[in-house]
Design an enzyme around this catalytic site. Structure first.
Site, PDB file in Angstrom:
ATOM      1  N   GLU A 176       4.154  21.665  79.905  1.00 21.68           N
ATOM      2  CA  GLU A 176       3.050  22.486  80.394  1.00 21.68           C
ATOM      3  C   GLU A 176       1.831  22.152  79.538  1.00 21.68           C
ATOM      4  OE1 GLU A 176       3.663  26.792  80.154  1.00 21.68           O
ATOM      5  OE2 GLU A 176       1.495  27.055  79.963  1.00 21.68           O
ATOM      6  N   ARG A 206      -6.789  24.715  78.122  1.00 17.61           N
ATOM      7  CA  ARG A 206      -7.583  25.429  77.111  1.00 17.61           C
ATOM      8  C   ARG A 206      -8.522  24.508  76.359  1.00 17.61           C
ATOM      9  NH1 ARG A 206      -2.676  28.758  74.377  1.00 17.61           N
ATOM     10  NH2 ARG A 206      -1.675  29.164  76.369  1.00 17.61           N
ATOM     11  N   LYS A 239       6.950  33.588  84.522  1.00 13.41           N
ATOM     12  CA  LYS A 239       6.806  33.441  83.081  1.00 13.41           C
ATOM     13  C   LYS A 239       6.691  34.861  82.516  1.00 13.41           C
ATOM     14  CE  LYS A 239       3.284  31.781  79.803  1.00 13.41           C
ATOM     15  NZ  LYS A 239       2.555  30.553  79.410  1.00 13.41           N
TER      16      LYS A 239
HETATM   17  C1  3PG Z   1       1.472  30.101  76.055  1.00 16.24           C
HETATM   18  O1  3PG Z   1       0.392  29.743  76.430  1.00 16.24           O
HETATM   19  O2  3PG Z   1       2.431  30.113  76.826  1.00 16.24           O
HETATM   20  C2  3PG Z   1       1.631  30.596  74.661  1.00 16.24           C
HETATM   21  O3  3PG Z   1       0.411  30.549  73.988  1.00 16.24           O
HETATM   22  C3  3PG Z   1       2.656  29.895  73.881  1.00 16.24           C
HETATM   23  O4  3PG Z   1       3.052  30.792  72.921  1.00 16.24           O
HETATM   24  P1  3PG Z   1       3.599  30.306  71.498  1.00 16.24           P
HETATM   25  O5  3PG Z   1       2.461  29.557  70.850  1.00 16.24           O
HETATM   26  O6  3PG Z   1       3.935  31.589  70.762  1.00 16.24           O
HETATM   27  O7  3PG Z   1       4.778  29.436  71.736  1.00 16.24           O
END
Ligand code: 3PG
Length: 206
Positions: free
Chosen positions: A42, A46, A130
């Site tokens: 994924e 951003r 999700k």
């Molecule tokens: C996302 O966008 O799914 C999260 O920011 C990922 O979360 P994590 O950095 O705690 O794994």
């Protein structure tokens, strides 16, 4: 080839969440993930180069299922499709975004954080979500509780999931895979470390 979102989520126990700041050398990153036996990524929208990175990954690494994350609106959906993404992930969801993905027949994993979110999306036909932000929104006890009213629904918990706690999440019968950023430490160029982390993650369910 069109894959349903559920079949995409079954490809690897872990979906690495990537926040990529520069295009330079990005191929090494994908090579390390593939060598580490992960099949799905994924790439979050951003950063300013995210669409370019999705395009490179989709074109050059056909063995990898390349999705886009942080998809917030219908324009994002059009943009990621036009550069070759195979699926979309969002942190939360609007009815218009979920409807647009259905109209486009584009595999989509909408983010949810509670039962009302789930009910709204079930009414459109969605069955895979999700769960975000997984640890902060209630953790494993919360997802266990969702299995009662929603026995046919599966989740990809993301947000606070890591190599240490992933196994406990994956043991839940409504968890289809987990997502997380821990496999790719930010700004690293240590590709053997990424491969090592990917390999460990790929074995989480075996
Ligand atoms: C996302 O966008 O799914 C999260 O920011 C990922 O979360 P994590 O950095 O705690 O794994």
């Amino acid at each position: 080839m069109h894959n349903s979102i559920k079949s995409i989520l079954t490809m690897s126990p872990v979906m690495p969440v990537l926040v990529i700041n520069k295009v330079d050398k990005v191929e090494h990153l994908f090579e390390a993930l593939i060598k580490g036996n992960l099949k799905v990524v994924e790439i979050t929208l951003r950063t300013s180069c995210a669409l370019k990175v999705i395009e490179i990954a989709s074109k050059k690494f056909p063995s990898l299922m390349v999705g886009a994350g942080t998809v917030l609106n219908e324009k994002d959906l059009q943009d990621i499709k036009s550069v070759g993404a195979s699926f979309a992930v969002s942190p939360g969801c609007t009815i218009s975004l979920a409807t647009k993905a259905l109209d486009m027949k584009f595999p989509f994993l909408p983010g949810i954080a509670n039962s009302s979110d789930i009910m709204n999306l079930i009414s459109l036909g969605y069955k895979s979500f999700k769960f975000f932000p997984a640890e902060a929104a209630g953790g494993i006890n919360y997802i266990k509780s969702l299995n009662g009213p929603f026995p046919d629904i599966v989740f990809c918990p993301t947000g606070g999931v890591n190599q240490e706690n992933a196994t406990a999440w994956l043991k839940q019968n409504n968890v289809i895979c987990v997502g997380g950023s821990w496999i790719i430490p930010s700004n690293t160029e240590d590709y053997s470390e990424i491969e090592r982390r990917a390999l460990l993650a790929s074995k989480l369910r075996s």
